[in-house]
Scaffold this motif. Structure first.
Motif, PDB file in Angstrom:
ATOM      1  N   SER A  23       0.841  -1.198   0.000  1.00 14.37           N
ATOM      2  CA  SER A  23       0.000   0.000   0.000  1.00 14.37           C
ATOM      3  C   SER A  23       0.878   1.251   0.000  1.00 14.37           C
ATOM      4  N   ILE A  24       0.344   2.314  -0.535  1.00 13.97           N
ATOM      5  CA  ILE A  24       1.073   3.573  -0.636  1.00 13.97           C
ATOM      6  C   ILE A  24       0.822   4.376   0.632  1.00 13.97           C
ATOM      7  N   THR A  25       1.878   4.658   1.374  1.00 16.82           N
ATOM      8  CA  THR A  25       1.758   5.361   2.653  1.00 16.82           C
ATOM      9  C   THR A  25       1.772   6.867   2.431  1.00 16.82           C
ATOM     10  N   GLY A  26       0.902   7.570   3.171  1.00 20.00           N
ATOM     11  CA  GLY A  26       0.902   9.026   3.128  1.00 20.00           C
ATOM     12  C   GLY A  26      -0.436   9.614   2.742  1.00 20.00           C
ATOM     13  N   PHE A  27      -0.610  10.877   3.091  1.00 23.89           N
ATOM     14  CA  PHE A  27      -1.872  11.569   2.816  1.00 23.89           C
ATOM     15  C   PHE A  27      -1.629  12.947   2.194  1.00 23.89           C
ATOM     16  N   SER A  28      -0.453  13.147   1.638  1.00 23.37           N
ATOM     17  CA  SER A  28      -0.191  14.409   0.949  1.00 23.37           C
ATOM     18  C   SER A  28      -1.065  14.481  -0.301  1.00 23.37           C
ATOM     19  N   PRO A  29      -1.355  15.682  -0.794  1.00 25.29           N
ATOM     20  CA  PRO A  29      -2.186  15.795  -2.010  1.00 25.29           C
ATOM     21  C   PRO A  29      -1.631  14.998  -3.181  1.00 25.29           C
ATOM     22  N   ALA A  30      -0.294  14.991  -3.333  1.00 28.08           N
ATOM     23  CA  ALA A  30       0.310  14.272  -4.454  1.00 28.08           C
ATOM     24  C   ALA A  30       0.056  12.772  -4.353  1.00 28.08           C
ATOM     25  N   ILE A  31       0.179  12.222  -3.135  1.00 25.32           N
ATOM     26  CA  ILE A  31      -0.031  10.780  -2.948  1.00 25.32           C
ATOM     27  C   ILE A  31      -1.511  10.439  -3.013  1.00 25.32           C
ATOM     28  N   GLY A  48      13.644   5.130  -6.462  1.00 25.50           N
ATOM     29  CA  GLY A  48      13.342   5.118  -5.034  1.00 25.50           C
ATOM     30  C   GLY A  48      12.018   5.727  -4.651  1.00 25.50           C
ATOM     31  N   THR A  49      11.191   6.113  -5.621  1.00 20.90           N
ATOM     32  CA  THR A  49       9.900   6.741  -5.282  1.00 20.90           C
ATOM     33  C   THR A  49       8.792   5.718  -5.034  1.00 20.90           C
ATOM     34  N   GLY A  50       9.013   4.450  -5.414  1.00 22.62           N
ATOM     35  CA  GLY A  50       7.999   3.423  -5.166  1.00 22.62           C
ATOM     36  C   GLY A  50       7.209   3.019  -6.393  1.00 22.62           C
ATOM     37  N   LYS A  51       7.833   3.048  -7.549  1.00 20.65           N
ATOM     38  CA  LYS A  51       7.111   2.718  -8.789  1.00 20.65           C
ATOM     39  C   LYS A  51       6.667   1.251  -8.808  1.00 20.65           C
ATOM     40  N   GLU A  52       7.549   0.353  -8.344  1.00 22.99           N
ATOM     41  CA  GLU A  52       7.167  -1.063  -8.325  1.00 22.99           C
ATOM     42  C   GLU A  52       6.034  -1.312  -7.335  1.00 22.99           C
ATOM     43  N   MET A  53       6.029  -0.587  -6.235  1.00 25.96           N
ATOM     44  CA  MET A  53       4.954  -0.726  -5.261  1.00 25.96           C
ATOM     45  C   MET A  53       3.607  -0.349  -5.882  1.00 25.96           C
ATOM     46  N   VAL A  54       3.608   0.707  -6.693  1.00 26.88           N
ATOM     47  CA  VAL A  54       2.388   1.106  -7.392  1.00 26.88           C
ATOM     48  C   VAL A  54       1.932  -0.019  -8.327  1.00 26.88           C
ATOM     49  N   ALA A  55       2.880  -0.597  -9.068  1.00 29.49           N
ATOM     50  CA  ALA A  55       2.547  -1.682  -9.995  1.00 29.49           C
ATOM     51  C   ALA A  55       1.937  -2.867  -9.256  1.00 29.49           C
ATOM     52  N   ARG A  56       2.531  -3.244  -8.121  1.00 30.97           N
ATOM     53  CA  ARG A  56       2.015  -4.390  -7.367  1.00 30.97           C
ATOM     54  C   ARG A  56       0.645  -4.096  -6.763  1.00 30.97           C
ATOM     55  N   THR A  57       0.427  -2.853  -6.344  1.00 31.05           N
ATOM     56  CA  THR A  57      -0.882  -2.484  -5.808  1.00 31.05           C
ATOM     57  C   THR A  57      -1.947  -2.590  -6.889  1.00 31.05           C
ATOM     58  N   ILE A  58      -1.635  -2.104  -8.086  1.00 27.76           N
ATOM     59  CA  ILE A  58      -2.577  -2.209  -9.208  1.00 27.76           C
ATOM     60  C   ILE A  58      -2.891  -3.672  -9.487  1.00 27.76           C
ATOM     61  N   LYS A  72      10.781  14.802  -1.720  1.00 31.68           N
ATOM     62  CA  LYS A  72      10.915  16.214  -1.329  1.00 31.68           C
ATOM     63  C   LYS A  72       9.643  16.997  -1.626  1.00 31.68           C
ATOM     64  N   GLU A  73       8.783  16.487  -2.524  1.00 28.42           N
ATOM     65  CA  GLU A  73       7.524  17.155  -2.829  1.00 28.42           C
ATOM     66  C   GLU A  73       6.361  16.629  -1.985  1.00 28.42           C
ATOM     67  N   ARG A  74       6.635  15.685  -1.108  1.00 28.92           N
ATOM     68  CA  ARG A  74       5.591  15.150  -0.221  1.00 28.92           C
ATOM     69  C   ARG A  74       6.157  14.962   1.184  1.00 28.92           C
ATOM     70  N   ALA A  75       6.882  16.029   1.651  1.00 32.19           N
ATOM     71  CA  ALA A  75       7.571  15.943   2.940  1.00 32.19           C
ATOM     72  C   ALA A  75       6.612  15.665   4.086  1.00 32.19           C
ATOM     73  N   GLN A  76       5.353  16.068   3.959  1.00 36.05           N
ATOM     74  CA  GLN A  76       4.406  15.857   5.054  1.00 36.05           C
ATOM     75  C   GLN A  76       4.087  14.378   5.270  1.00 36.05           C
ATOM     76  N   ASP A  77       4.492  13.519   4.310  1.00 36.92           N
ATOM     77  CA  ASP A  77       4.286  12.074   4.472  1.00 36.92           C
ATOM     78  C   ASP A  77       5.407  11.412   5.263  1.00 36.92           C
ATOM     79  N   ILE A  78       6.486  12.142   5.541  1.00 40.12           N
ATOM     80  CA  ILE A  78       7.651  11.550   6.205  1.00 40.12           C
ATOM     81  C   ILE A  78       7.315  10.986   7.586  1.00 40.12           C
ATOM     82  N   PRO A  79       6.526  11.672   8.446  1.00 41.42           N
ATOM     83  CA  PRO A  79       6.178  11.053   9.729  1.00 41.42           C
ATOM     84  C   PRO A  79       5.472   9.700   9.583  1.00 41.42           C
TER      85      PRO A  79
END
Length: 452
Positions: free
Chosen positions: A139-147, A171-181, A312-319
């Motif tokens: 699953s894709i973690t985070g709640f930033s607008p981009a995610i 390192g952005t998680g492209k394979e994770m997106v593919a597996r989720t789909i 760096k464009e979704r820093a609010q997802d870091i926590p």
């Protein structure tokens, strides 16, 4: 706890005799004389299995089966009849019955059939559990607008059979997106097969993709199925497709269009049904201009584009990401509780530019788990490279808040550092930042001009 069996038959003698035998076999038995009573019992007791007579007055077994599959689809149903026909058996199976046994009943066959049905149900439940765990893992973690936008795109495209091209930095998680789909698609019961376009040599790419027959080339000692064949009915994932050489691109284009091919050294045409997902860290449109990527292949793959944002464009997802990684490593090391991290440490990490993206953050968290003896990670535990960014940013502006003698200049230095930190937290959006901190957006933009 013993498995519970609901026996439904309009003959009391069958209920008594079969119920007594199954009780002796260690089952908990509940009985019903007709379909209506059976439906009521199901709502009360939720049995592990149902033995259902086909020929009953009023609501017969087939009608009861339809109702059971509609309201209680997880309960396996074994049909019983004294007037069995092939047509009836086929109809019952189409309606969702697990099996079909005839009267006079063989107790041995009844017990074997019940145990097989219960094992089948257990396997189904395990499969659902594993699928749920797989979805959680990918699953894709985070709640930033981009995610959130990426999540919306995944939920939209996953149930379809459309091809997807995922772009983004390493390192952005492209394979994770593919597996989720894949896990959310109708193909999830079939494999997702990955082709790492950067690691498979040009010499062996055709064999890897299409397979080969025994003796097709020196070293081919036996037949081998290729990635296309292995992914039949499932998903074929071309990881970093931009690294595929032009010759291979030409060879797979026709196969992608008609999904037919021959193994290397073979003469039989093999037809497959695969969904294709590809990823790239390159700008393929620029690669086309350079002559390094086929334009027709690009348009074939790029049916639904999904762009993964850099960290760096979704820093609010870091926590959220840190919390997830701390849990992951705690589970891997059999720790009772995952480590926690302080707010000031998180803020330092949120200011860091993360050239390695989520992969770099995960590696850092693993390092902190290993190197930090305390259960709580604080700013002092963060490596210097990850916490010096704010001070460096101030110094880049010609100001050092700890060295400035003038209160006015120190106030200005703090203002710049504070605005930069808030911008990071709000995805570098001046309007959103202004609204969040109660500051006029024109003032923020004026400060930004000084910084830049």
């Amino acid at each position: 706890m013993f498995p519970s069996i609901l026996i439904v038959d309009d003959e009391p003698s069958i209920l008594d005799s079969l119920g007594g035998i199954l009780t002796d076999e260690g089952f908990e038995v509940v009985t019903a004389l007709n379909g209506y009573e059976a439906i009521k019992q199901l709502s009360k007791i939720s049995p592990d299995l149902m033995l259902l007579d086909i020929w009953m007055p009023g609501m017969d077994g087939l009608e009861t089966l339809k109702q059971v599959r509609k309201e209680h689809p997880s309960v396996p149903v074994v049909m019983i009849t004294g007037h069995g026909t092939i047509e009836t058996a086929v109809q019952a199976t189409k309606l969702g019955a697990y099996d079909f046994i005839e009267k006079p009943l063989s107790i041995e066959k009844v017990v074997v059939t019940i145990n097989n049905a219960l094992n089948f149900r257990r396997l189904e439940e395990e499969n659902l559990y594993l699928r749920k765990k797989a979805l959680e893992k990918h699953s894709i973690t985070g709640f930033s607008p981009a995610i959130m936008e990426v999540r919306n795109q995944i939920n939209t495209v996953a149930p379809t059979d459309s091809w997807v091209l995922i772009s983004g930095e390493n390192g952005t998680g492209k394979e994770m997106v593919a597996r989720t789909i894949h896990h959310l698609s109708a193909r999830s019961d079939h494999p997702m097969v990955t082709v790492n376009c950067a690691s498979i040599s040009k010499k062996f790419m055709e064999s890897e993709l299409f397979g080969h027959e025994k003796g097709a080339f020196p070293g081919a000692k036996q037949r081998k199925r290729g990635r296309f064949e292995l992914a039949n009915q499932g998903t074929l994932f071309f990881d970093e497709v931009g690294d595929m050489d032009m010759e291979t691109q030409s060879r797979i284009l026709r196969v992608l269009e008609n999904q037919k091919f021959q193994r290397v050294g073979g003469g039989r045409t093999i037809t497959v049904d695969v969904r294709v997902i590809a990823s790239t860290n390159k700008n393929l449109e620029e690669e086309i201009i350079k002559g390094a990527f086929r334009e027709d292949l690009y348009y074939r793959l790029n049916v639904v584009p999904i762009a993964m944002p850099p960290l760096k464009e979704r820093a609010q997802d870091i926590p959220s990401l840190c919390e997830e990684f701390f849990r992951e490593f705690a589970a891997a090391d059999n720790l009772d509780e995952p480590k926690t991290i302080s707010q000031n440490a998180l803020e330092a990490l949120m200011r860091y530019p993360w050239p390695g993206n989520v992969r770099e953050l995960r590696n850092l968290v693993e390092r902190l788990v290993i190197s930090t003896k305390a259960s709580h990670v604080d700013i002092r535990h963060i490596p210097p490279a990850y916490k010096d960014c704010a001070q460096e940013a101030i110094q880049d502006c010609g100001l050092d808040v700890f060295e400035v003698d003038s209160y006015k200049d120190a106030q200005k230095a703090f203002e710049i550092a504070y605005i930069q930190r808030q911008l990071v937290k709000h995805d570098n959006d001046p309007d959103a930042t202004a609204a969040a901190i109660g500051m006029d957006k024109s003032a923020i933009k004026k400060i930004l001009k000084k910084i830049r």
